[in-house]
Structure formats: structure tokens, C-alpha cells
Design a protein around this motif. Structure first.
Motif, mmCIF file in Angstrom:
data_model
loop_
_atom_site.group_PDB
_atom_site.id
_atom_site.type_symbol
_atom_site.label_atom_id
_atom_site.label_comp_id
_atom_site.label_asym_id
_atom_site.label_seq_id
_atom_site.Cartn_x
_atom_site.Cartn_y
_atom_site.Cartn_z
ATOM 1 N N GLY A 1 -15.824 -30.676 -59.470
ATOM 2 C CA GLY A 1 -15.274 -31.645 -60.414
ATOM 3 C C GLY A 1 -13.765 -31.587 -60.500
ATOM 4 N N SER A 2 -13.191 -30.397 -60.362
ATOM 5 C CA SER A 2 -11.734 -30.247 -60.432
ATOM 6 C C SER A 2 -11.087 -30.315 -59.053
ATOM 7 C CB SER A 2 -11.384 -28.929 -61.126
ATOM 8 O OG SER A 2 -11.938 -27.826 -60.424
ATOM 9 N N SER A 3 -11.868 -30.764 -58.035
ATOM 10 C CA SER A 3 -11.374 -31.006 -56.662
ATOM 11 C C SER A 3 -10.883 -29.734 -55.972
ATOM 12 C CB SER A 3 -10.256 -32.059 -56.677
ATOM 13 O OG SER A 3 -10.741 -33.287 -57.179
ATOM 14 N N ARG A 4 -11.472 -28.606 -56.310
ATOM 15 C CA ARG A 4 -11.163 -27.343 -55.606
ATOM 16 C C ARG A 4 -12.344 -27.051 -54.685
ATOM 17 N NH1 ARG A 4 -9.667 -23.587 -60.664
ATOM 18 N NH2 ARG A 4 -9.242 -22.023 -59.026
ATOM 19 N N HIS A 5 -12.403 -27.819 -53.620
ATOM 20 C CA HIS A 5 -13.630 -27.879 -52.820
ATOM 21 C C HIS A 5 -13.866 -26.629 -51.985
ATOM 22 C CE1 HIS A 5 -14.080 -31.955 -54.140
ATOM 23 N NE2 HIS A 5 -12.868 -32.271 -53.689
ATOM 24 N N GLN A 6 -12.811 -25.957 -51.553
ATOM 25 C CA GLN A 6 -13.020 -24.732 -50.779
ATOM 26 C C GLN A 6 -13.642 -23.649 -51.667
ATOM 27 O OE1 GLN A 6 -12.120 -24.711 -47.302
ATOM 28 N NE2 GLN A 6 -13.611 -23.053 -47.459
ATOM 29 N N VAL A 7 -13.155 -23.556 -52.920
ATOM 30 C CA VAL A 7 -13.729 -22.586 -53.863
ATOM 31 C C VAL A 7 -15.167 -22.988 -54.204
ATOM 32 C CG1 VAL A 7 -13.453 -21.481 -56.115
ATOM 33 C CG2 VAL A 7 -11.436 -22.159 -54.799
ATOM 34 N N ALA A 8 -15.390 -24.280 -54.376
ATOM 35 C CA ALA A 8 -16.741 -24.755 -54.661
ATOM 36 C C ALA A 8 -17.690 -24.392 -53.532
ATOM 37 C CB ALA A 8 -16.726 -26.274 -54.869
ATOM 38 N N MET A 9 -17.216 -24.523 -52.269
ATOM 39 C CA MET A 9 -18.053 -24.170 -51.114
ATOM 40 C C MET A 9 -18.468 -22.700 -51.174
ATOM 41 S SD MET A 9 -19.114 -25.068 -47.893
ATOM 42 C CE MET A 9 -18.010 -26.225 -47.103
ATOM 43 N N TRP A 10 -17.533 -21.828 -51.538
ATOM 44 C CA TRP A 10 -17.843 -20.392 -51.586
ATOM 45 C C TRP A 10 -18.937 -20.119 -52.614
ATOM 46 C CZ3 TRP A 10 -17.791 -16.364 -55.054
ATOM 47 C CH2 TRP A 10 -17.857 -15.071 -54.520
ATOM 48 N N HIS A 11 -18.812 -20.702 -53.809
ATOM 49 C CA HIS A 11 -19.816 -20.465 -54.848
ATOM 50 C C HIS A 11 -21.169 -21.082 -54.467
ATOM 51 C CE1 HIS A 11 -17.411 -18.475 -57.917
ATOM 52 N NE2 HIS A 11 -16.415 -19.320 -57.659
ATOM 53 N N SER A 12 -21.160 -22.219 -53.798
ATOM 54 C CA SER A 12 -22.427 -22.821 -53.358
ATOM 55 C C SER A 12 -23.131 -21.912 -52.369
ATOM 56 C CB SER A 12 -22.162 -24.191 -52.718
ATOM 57 O OG SER A 12 -21.713 -25.116 -53.666
ATOM 58 N N ARG A 13 -22.359 -21.283 -51.458
ATOM 59 C CA ARG A 13 -22.974 -20.374 -50.487
ATOM 60 C C ARG A 13 -23.547 -19.140 -51.187
ATOM 61 N NH1 ARG A 13 -22.225 -21.950 -45.398
ATOM 62 N NH2 ARG A 13 -20.481 -23.338 -44.874
ATOM 63 N N GLN A 14 -22.832 -18.631 -52.201
ATOM 64 C CA GLN A 14 -23.353 -17.490 -52.955
ATOM 65 C C GLN A 14 -24.675 -17.854 -53.628
ATOM 66 O OE1 GLN A 14 -21.871 -14.303 -53.085
ATOM 67 N NE2 GLN A 14 -20.707 -15.269 -51.430
ATOM 68 N N ALA A 15 -24.713 -19.032 -54.218
ATOM 69 C CA ALA A 15 -25.940 -19.475 -54.878
ATOM 70 C C ALA A 15 -27.062 -19.640 -53.870
ATOM 71 C CB ALA A 15 -25.689 -20.795 -55.612
ATOM 72 N N PHE A 16 -26.742 -20.223 -52.704
ATOM 73 C CA PHE A 16 -27.762 -20.457 -51.678
ATOM 74 C C PHE A 16 -28.398 -19.140 -51.229
ATOM 75 C CE2 PHE A 16 -28.923 -20.857 -47.165
ATOM 76 C CZ PHE A 16 -29.862 -21.878 -47.259
ATOM 77 N N VAL A 17 -27.576 -18.131 -50.984
ATOM 78 C CA VAL A 17 -28.087 -16.830 -50.536
ATOM 79 C C VAL A 17 -28.993 -16.213 -51.600
ATOM 80 C CG1 VAL A 17 -27.425 -14.464 -49.962
ATOM 81 C CG2 VAL A 17 -26.167 -16.393 -48.964
ATOM 82 N N LEU A 18 -28.562 -16.264 -52.865
ATOM 83 C CA LEU A 18 -29.357 -15.675 -53.943
ATOM 84 C C LEU A 18 -30.679 -16.415 -54.135
ATOM 85 C CD1 LEU A 18 -26.459 -15.037 -56.484
ATOM 86 C CD2 LEU A 18 -27.943 -13.262 -55.514
ATOM 87 N N PHE A 19 -30.630 -17.742 -54.104
ATOM 88 C CA PHE A 19 -31.859 -18.527 -54.276
ATOM 89 C C PHE A 19 -32.843 -18.245 -53.146
ATOM 90 C CE2 PHE A 19 -29.411 -21.843 -56.891
ATOM 91 C CZ PHE A 19 -30.000 -21.448 -58.075
ATOM 92 N N ARG A 20 -32.327 -18.208 -51.931
ATOM 93 C CA ARG A 20 -33.217 -17.996 -50.786
ATOM 94 C C ARG A 20 -33.834 -16.602 -50.838
ATOM 95 N NH1 ARG A 20 -30.829 -19.051 -44.865
ATOM 96 N NH2 ARG A 20 -29.610 -17.222 -45.489
ATOM 97 N N ALA A 21 -33.053 -15.615 -51.276
ATOM 98 C CA ALA A 21 -33.592 -14.255 -51.388
ATOM 99 C C ALA A 21 -34.692 -14.178 -52.435
ATOM 100 C CB ALA A 21 -32.467 -13.278 -51.723
ATOM 101 N N GLU A 22 -34.604 -15.020 -53.458
ATOM 102 C CA GLU A 22 -35.608 -15.047 -54.521
ATOM 103 C C GLU A 22 -36.798 -15.941 -54.184
ATOM 104 O OE1 GLU A 22 -35.629 -13.473 -57.841
ATOM 105 O OE2 GLU A 22 -34.399 -12.207 -56.554
ATOM 106 N N GLY A 23 -36.727 -16.610 -53.050
ATOM 107 C CA GLY A 23 -37.818 -17.506 -52.655
ATOM 108 C C GLY A 23 -37.850 -18.798 -53.451
ATOM 109 N N ARG A 24 -36.712 -19.226 -53.982
ATOM 110 C CA ARG A 24 -36.635 -20.462 -54.770
ATOM 111 C C ARG A 24 -36.197 -21.605 -53.857
ATOM 112 N NH1 ARG A 24 -36.940 -19.188 -60.329
ATOM 113 N NH2 ARG A 24 -37.478 -16.986 -60.485
ATOM 114 N N ARG A 25 -37.158 -22.284 -53.254
ATOM 115 C CA ARG A 25 -36.856 -23.294 -52.240
ATOM 116 C C ARG A 25 -36.103 -24.503 -52.816
ATOM 117 N NH1 ARG A 25 -42.221 -25.197 -50.116
ATOM 118 N NH2 ARG A 25 -40.906 -26.419 -48.677
ATOM 119 N N GLY A 26 -36.551 -24.972 -53.964
ATOM 120 C CA GLY A 26 -35.908 -26.150 -54.546
ATOM 121 C C GLY A 26 -34.453 -25.904 -54.894
ATOM 122 N N PRO A 27 -34.148 -24.891 -55.709
ATOM 123 C CA PRO A 27 -32.748 -24.612 -56.021
ATOM 124 C C PRO A 27 -31.905 -24.305 -54.785
ATOM 125 C CG PRO A 27 -34.186 -23.507 -57.584
ATOM 126 C CD PRO A 27 -35.069 -24.057 -56.514
ATOM 127 N N ALA A 28 -32.512 -23.635 -53.790
ATOM 128 C CA ALA A 28 -31.770 -23.372 -52.549
ATOM 129 C C ALA A 28 -31.390 -24.678 -51.865
ATOM 130 C CB ALA A 28 -32.608 -22.505 -51.610
#
Length: 750
Positions: A595-622
Motif C-alpha cells: 500500500g505504501s509502494s515499498r514493493h521490494q520490502v513487501a516481496m520479502w515479507h510475502s516470501r516469509q509468509a509463504f514459507v511459514l504457510f507452506r511449512a504449516e500445510g496451509r495451502r490456501g493462505p500459501a
């Protein structure tokens, strides 16, 4: 003599008996009988109608009516001993400060016009202090001349308590005495008195005002048995027995409108006094809840205390926190607490108990299921109890299974439940109320977003009844109607030490608030939830509330506040060793930086979330995080990777049934296609996203897709299509009060 007078006037006008009959509204045979002398005792109403038909006025009309009525042979109840009966005029004085009620007055007059010559019964019902008697007496004065045989009035004292209600025998004796029956000639037995009253009213055109009736049984013996009379009955009861058994017209009386309330205060205090303090006047009207008696009480106080400023009175009403003491008085007839207590005192035990428990409810409206939960009984058993409260005008049905308490009646119920119910009883009823709202809200949230990762099931206590929830539309409707109450319930749950209810309920409402653009309400609710969770030292609840606050602040473009809330949620989730909570917090941070147009930082946090969701077996949130990665790639100019990630996200989101996430991914894919030069594919993707968001009721994301669609239409030279899409987006953003509306308005005007 009678026939000759009528014939002379008819022939003067040159009209036939048929034409005269049509003008008067009687049969041709009736006119023939009059002119032939076969009618020796015409009804006063017929005489008046004949005078109208002959267009008589002034002294000529008076002489005509006098001549015809002088031929009437009065028929006493006991022909051997009673003199001609009197023409009673018992109406109380008209109200000096009567205002408004135009619709009700018009309806009463229309009923009178359409009822002649039948006897009509009108049951005017409503809560104490709403102005039933005032309306009945005022209208009776307006139409008094249409009842030449007299006007009767009797106060039946049905709601005065302490056995003061007028017995049937006393009421009959009162009416018979007004009709000229002396005590010596009064029948001893009640059935004989009833019969005598009916006999005396035969062929009479009379108005009867039976005020303050307790129930239909009190009224029935007093009703005329033949046509020609009109009966006004006022009562706090709906008098359903009269409606069913006697065809009475039911006229429930509501509060005054705001304009009528202002007019009432103007009549009592003068326009100059109100004009000097308009804001205070408006607040006084609101605090009096537009109840005529409450307005009259405060007006009397202002009149007797000239030094009292309106703003000071408004502040006093505000600080009373819904209590009734500002409306107290030395006269029981004008003391609201006394009047309400009389209505409460005649209820059955179960109805009185439910009424008191409704004082625990913080909202204006409630459902059958809520009432059942408060009482701890099944819905089928609470319905007749609610019906009794409706009949007593303590509760109002507002449609379907929904009911309401007037603000001042709710204040009285709150006083009662605090003063009469033990602490343990109140606590149990409150717990059932919180369970009712939480159970219904969780079920509704699942209907709105079936793929959302839900909370563990909440165990409902004994006696709790939840509202039935249908599909997504039904769930959204329930949230919309209950939202003001839900916010108060969250706050009250925190005050009463039920933090677990508070933050879970706030979580359950989040999807509805996000999609409907009610972000400010979401901020208020999540703050209340956070306060409750902190008071309960519930770190899980605090993390959920921080995350909900971050989402709401993000939609309001308050990025610094949103980031702070999301980081608080992340810290708590780490302290709790909660990987799923950490993933959700990372995902929220990604949205904030997007939302604040800091897309490189947003990409990093999205990847962190993706790894955590996938490790938990949460397909939808991943898959949601995968779409976030795709969007960040697109914003960074990496359109081919963005397109690939978006396609993968669509497949995975569709597989888990996450339609909302799928719609977002279609928007991302459309954006990638547009920047790769394929506007046809982009338009197709945007339209799929728009259909899904429209179906789901997410107006903000509909607006975002329309913005993108407009951009795509510009590229292909379709400027009119682009402007149409942007105008639709602007309409949505304006309705939501979103700050992005001004920038879009500037684009359209440029």
C-alpha cells in the motif's frame, strides 16, 4: 309535517327522490318513507345529511334541523318512567399543546367517513406516555359536531395498579348515568345494565371515548350493539380481542418525529428559546427519545426553572447514562418510572422476567433467538412471552423475528434487572447473550468466507439459541443489521471480564467489515477487542486484535499505524511460538508495504509468509502469499514472473475454494498481461476478477479492479470505456469514504 318539509326543499331544487337519495346516501325507499310520513323519528345524522343535500346554511339550516328533530319521539330505556334522554358532552378539554399526528388524524377521519352508518371501534394502542389519550381527545373535539346525540368519556383506569382498574359494573353505571338513568331506575344485575346501555344507544349517533382500557374484556360490555356510533378505545395493550371479535381498527401509536418533537417544544417554550441553543435542543429531543410525555416533563422543568439553560439540561440528560431520574416527578401521572412500573406489574411472571433480562441487552433491536438465550429457554417457548410484551406495548415488533425496546423503556428494564435480579442470575444471562452473538457471528463468518482459516469451535453454554444463518447473503444481512449491537457487545464483554468473547467476536466480523468498507467501525471494534484481551492477559487475543487493526488501518491508508499494529502482532506470535500467527502477521506487513509502494520490502515479507504457510500445510493462505509475490513482481516491472506466479496462485486458490483470493489473483494476472501488451487478455482477467468481487460484495477491491480495467481501455484507445470504468470506481470509493477518491476525481476532471 316532516314529510312536507323534506318534499318542499326537494321540489325547490327540482330533483327527484332518486337524486336526493343518492346525495344523502340512503335508499330511495327511505326518502319515500320520509315524505310519506312513515318515518316519525329520523336519525340526527340523516337530518344533517338532508340539510347538506339541500345546501342549507346558517339560520335556515338551524331551523330545518330544529323542525325535523322536534318531531322525534324520544324512546327512553324504560318507557314508563324515563324522561327524554340528555345529550351528554363529556369530552375532556383539548390539549393546548397538541402537535403533529397528521397521518393518524387523517386515518381516523377517513374511517369515520367510510364507516357511516356502521358502528366503528378504533383501538389506539402504544406505550405509556406516547400520547394515546391526547390524540383521541383532540380528534374527538375535531369531529364533535358529527355526533349530535352526544359524546361520552370514561377513564377505565386499566393501568393504575393497586386494584384501581374500573370494574365493568362501575363503567356501565357511569355511562348509564350520563345518559339520564337515575340511580333508582338503574338495574341491579350487570347483564341488565349492559342490555339497557345497548338499548339507549339504538339509532343514536354518539361518540364514546373509552380511555386507558386494561384489556378487551373490560371494553366489551360497553360497546353499542347497533350502528351509528363510533368508539375510541385507548390502551397500552394492543387489544387483539377487539380486533378479532369486534372488527376493531387497530392503530398502534409510535413516537413523534423529530420535527413534531421540535414543534412540541416550540409550542411549550417558544421559538426564541429554542433558536438560541439549536444543538442543545436537538440533543434534548434525542435523549427524550421523541416520547411526548418525556418532552413535556423536560419542557415543564425548563418553564419552572427559567435560569436553567438548554445546554445544561442536555448535559444532565447525557450524564444520566440512560437512567430515568431526569424524568421523575411528584405527580404519578407524569412520572415515567411509575407509569412503566404499572405496565410491568401486570405481566405474567415469565414475561416480567424476560422484560427485566432484556435490560442487559446493549442494543436497540433484538431477535427471538437473543431473547430465548437471555431467558435460557427454547425459541418456541419465548415467542408467546414476547407476544405478551408486544401486547403490553413494552416491546415493539420491527419486522419478522426482530423486536425493539424504546430507549426509555430499556432504561427502566436496566434499572429493574440491576435492582431485582441476583448477580449470579445476571451473570449467567449475560454469558448466554455473549454466546448467542459469538456463535451466530462465527457461523455467519464461515458463510461469507468458507475457505478462511477459522478459530476452534466455541462451546455454547446450556440454554443458548443462535440465529439461523442461510447462505452468504443471509450472513451479510445479519452482520449489517446487528453491527451497532455487535460493537456494544464487544465493549461490554470486555467490561464484564469476558475478553475471550470480545476478541473472537471482533475476529468473526472482520470479513464483513473489510468487504463492506466499514473500516472505521473495524478500528473501533478491534480496539475494544484489544482492550478486552489485554485486561484478560490473553496474548493470543491481542495478536488477533493487532492484526485486525492493521488490516483496517491499511484500508484507511494509515500506513504507519498499520505497520505498527502488524509488527505488534508478529512479536506476540513469536512469543507464543505460533508459526501460523507469524505467517499472518508477515502477510499483513506485505500488504502494508504494498500500500505504501515499498514493493521490494513487501516481496520479502510475502516470501516469509509463504514459507511459514507452506511449512504449516496451509495451502490456501500459501496461495494468497504467492499472489502477493506475483503482485510485487509486477510492481517492480518483472511481468513474466508475475504472470507465472499469478497463474499458479489461481489454480491453487481455485482448488481450495478461496474465491476472494482467486479474484485478487485474476486482477494480478490482468495487470501482468496489460503490461506485457496483451490488453485483450488483461480485460478478460479484470472482468473475471470484477465478477467475483461483485458476487462477494467487496466494494473496495471492485473499485481497484475497475481502475485497472480503465487503464487497460486507455491503452487500446477506448477512452469512453475507460472513463465509464473510472466513474464506477469513483462511485464506489465515494460511498466507502476512501481517501483515494479525490485522486481519481482529479484524473476524471483532467
Amino acid at each position: 309535517m316532516l314529510g312536507a318539509i323534506v318534499r318542499t326543499h326537494r321540489e325547490r331544487l327540482g330533483i327527484s327522490q332518486e337524486e336526493l337519495a343518492a346525495r344523502v346516501g340512503v335508499s330511495v325507499r327511505g326518502i319515500r318513507d320520509i315524505e310519506a310520513g312513515r318515518v316519525a323519528r329520523p336519525r340526527p345524522s340523516t337530518v344533517r345529511l338532508l340539510a347538506d343535500a339541500f345546501a342549507l346554511s346558517g339560520a335556515e339550516r338551524d331551523r330545518f334541523c330544529s323542525d325535523l328533530l322536534s318531531t322525534r319521539r324520544r324512546r327512553p330505556a324504560d318507557p314508563s318512567s324515563l324522561a327524554d334522554w340528555p345529550v351528554p358532552g363529556q369530552l375532556p378539554a383539548d390539549a393546548e399543546y397538541f402537535v403533529g399526528r397528521c397521518a393518524e388524524l387523517h386515518r381516523l377521519t377517513a374511517l369515520l367517513d367510510s364507516a357511516a352508518p356502521r358502528t366503528t371501534v378504533v383501538a389506539i394502542s402504544g406505550m405509556a406516555g406516547v400520547g394515546k389519550t391526547t390524540l383521541a381527545v383532540h380528534w374527538a373535539h375535531q369531529v364533535a359536531d358529527r355526533f349530535p346525540d352526544g359524546k361520552l368519556y370514561v377513564n377505565l383506569r386499566g393501568w393504575e395498579g393497586d386494584g384501581a382498574s374500573m370494574a365493568g359494573e362501575e363503567a356501565l353505571r357511569t355511562l348509564l348515568g350520563a345518559l339520564g338513568v337515575s340511580p333508582a331506575r338503574m338495574p341491579v344485575e350487570v347483564p341488565a345494565q349492559d342490555a339497557l346501555l345497548r338499548s339507549l344507544l339504538v339509532q343514536r349517533r354518539m361518540l364514546l371515548v373509552l380511555d386507558n382500557a386494561r384489556d378487551a374484556e373490560q371494553v366489551r360490555p360497553l360497546l353499542p350493539g347497533t350502528s351509528g356510533c363510533l368508539v375510541l378505545v385507548t390502551s397500552r395493550s394492543r387489544l387483539a380481542g377487539l380486533v378479532v371479535g369486534h372488527g376493531a381498527w387497530s392503530m398502534p401509536l409510535d413516537m413523534l418525529t423529530a420535527a413534531e418533537s421540535y414543534a412540541l417544544l416550540t409550542r411549550r417554550l417558544g421559538p426564541a428559546r429554542l433558536a438560541t441553543e439549536p444543538a442543545a435542543t436537538a440533543e434534548i429531543i434525542e435523549r427524550c427519545a421523541r416520547l411526548p410525555l418525556a418532552l413535556a416533563v423536560v419542557a415543564a422543568r425548563i418553564t419552572t426553572e427559567p435560569e436553567l439553560r438548554l445546554r445544561d439540561l442536555a448535559a444532565e440528560l447525557r450524564s444520566s447514562d440512560g437512567e430515568l431520574h431526569p424524568f421523575a416527578g411528584v405527580d404519578p401521572a407524569t412520572d415515567l418510572r411509575t407509569l412503566f412500573s404499572l405496565s410491568h406489574g401486570v405481566l405474567t411472571g415469565s414475561a416480567a422476567r424476560l422484560f427485566r433480562l432484556l435490560g442487559l441487552h446493549p442494543g436497540a433491536e433484538f431477535t427471538v433467538a437473543l431473547a430465548a438465550s437471555l431467558a435460557g429457554i427454547p425459541a418456541a417457548r419465548v415467542r408467546p412471552v414476547l407476544a405478551e410484551l408486544v401486547q403490553a406495548s413494552l416491546v415493539t415488533r420491527v419486522g419478522g423475528d426482530r423486536f425493539a425496546l424504546h430507549d426509555l423503556i430499556r432504561a427502566y428494564a436496566r434499572e429493574l434487572v440491576r435492582s431485582t435480579e441476583p448477580d449470579a442470575v445476571r451473570a449467567c444471562a449475560e454469558h448466554r447473550m455473549f454466546d448467542h452473538y459469538l456463535g451466530t457471528a462465527l457461523a455467519s463468518a464461515r458463510r461469507l468466507e468458507p475457505s478462511r482459516e477459522g478459530l476452534p469451535a466455541w462451546p455454547l453454554g446450556a440454554g443458548v439459541v443462535t440465529s439461523p444463518v442461510g447462505g452468504a447473503a443471509s450472513a451479510a444481512t445479519w452482520f449489517a443489521r446487528e453491527l451497532p449491537t455487535l460493537l456494544r457487545v464487544v465493549e461490554w464483554a470486555g467490561v464484564t471480564g469476558r475478553g475471550a468473547h470480545a476478541w473472537r467476536l471482533a475476529w468473526a466480523v472482520t470479513t464483513y467489515l473489510q468487504r463492506s468498507g466499514r473500516w472505521r467501525e473495524q478500528v473501533s471494534m478491534q480496539r475494544a477487542a484489544l482492550t478486552a484481551a489485554r485486561a484478560a492477559a490473553d496474548q493470543v487475543g491481542q495478536s488477533y486484535a493487532h492484526r485486525g487493526l492493521a488490516r483496517a488501518q491499511l484500508r484507511l491508508a494509515r500506513y504507519d499505524l498499520a505497520e505498527a499494529e502488524a509488527r505488534s502482532a508478529l512479536e506476540l506470535s513469536r512469543a507464543l511460538d505460533d508459526p501460523f500467527g507469524q505467517a499472518r502477521a508477515q502477510q499483513t506487513l506485505a500488504a502494508v508495504f504494498t500500500g505504501s509502494s515499498r514493493h521490494q520490502v513487501a516481496m520479502w515479507h510475502s516470501r516469509q509468509a509463504f514459507v511459514l504457510f507452506r511449512a504449516e500445510g496451509r495451502r490456501g493462505p500459501a496461495a494468497e502469499s504467492l499472489n502477493s509475490i506475483a503482485w510485487s513482481n509486477a510492481q517492480l516491472g518483472r511481468y513474466h514472473p508475475a504472470r507465472g506466479c499469478a497463474r499458479r496462485a489461481i489454480r491453487q486458490l481455485r482448488a481450495v475454494g478461496d474465491r476472494h483470493g482467486e479474484a485478487s489473483a485474476w486482477d494480478t494476472l490482468g495487470y501482468a498481461h496489460a503490461h506485457l501488451g496483451d490488453q485483450v487478455a488483461a480485460t478478460r482477467c479484470y472482468r473475471r476478477a470484477l465478477r467475483l468481487f461483485t458476487m462477494l460484495g467487496d466494494e473496495f477491491l471492485q473499485a481497484e479492479v475497475l481502475l485497472h480495467l480503465g487503464d487497460a481501455r486507455v491503452v487500446v484507445g477506448d477512452l469512453s470505456g475507460a472513463r465509464a470504468a473510472w466513474r464506477r470506481a469513483l462511485s464506489l470509493l465515494d460511498r466507502l469514504g476512501h481517501p483515494g477518491a479525490e485522486a481519481l476525481r482529479g484524473r476524471l476532471s483532467g
